[in-house]
Design a protein around this motif. Structure first.
Motif: not given
Length: 107
Positions: A50-54, A71-72, A75-76, A79, A99
């Motif tokens: 999974t790729t997270v964008t902050i 936060e990253a 989020t991960a 997900a 990212r």
């Protein structure tokens, strides 16, 4: 309408306060997902990534790196739990340009 020094100070203080906040809470499902190293997941099933964008900035204010990392990760974890039914994530590398990529595992 002209901006007074007091008004500008209030706007700047508000922006700085928002910049320090973490906006993504870990869900109850995400709490079941732990962050590990690649050595910790030997023998686990890799499900994908999974790729997270902050957002690194709020307006002109750059957010603190530790808040971005929190936060990253949140989020991960969220997900991984909801999208993959996983219980472990492993960061592939550091957060860069807002990212971060995580490998997702079920152990």
């Amino acid at each position: 309408m002209t901006a007074t020094p007091l008004r500008l100070t209030a706007i700047l203080a508000g922006s700085l306060a928002l910049g320090a906040c973490t906006f993504v809470p870990v869900t109850s499902e995400g709490e079941q997902v732990r962050v590990a190293t690649s050595a910790d997941v030997q023998g686990c099933e890799r499900l994908g990534h999974t790729t997270v964008t902050i957002r690194e900035r709020i307006g002109v204010v750059r957010r603190p790196p530790e808040k971005l990392a929190e936060e990253a990760e949140a989020t991960a974890r969220n997900a991984a739990a909801t999208d993959w039914n996983a219980n472990v994530i492993v960061p592939r590398g550091p957060l860069q340009d807002g990212r971060q990529v995580y490998d997702v595992y079920r152990c």
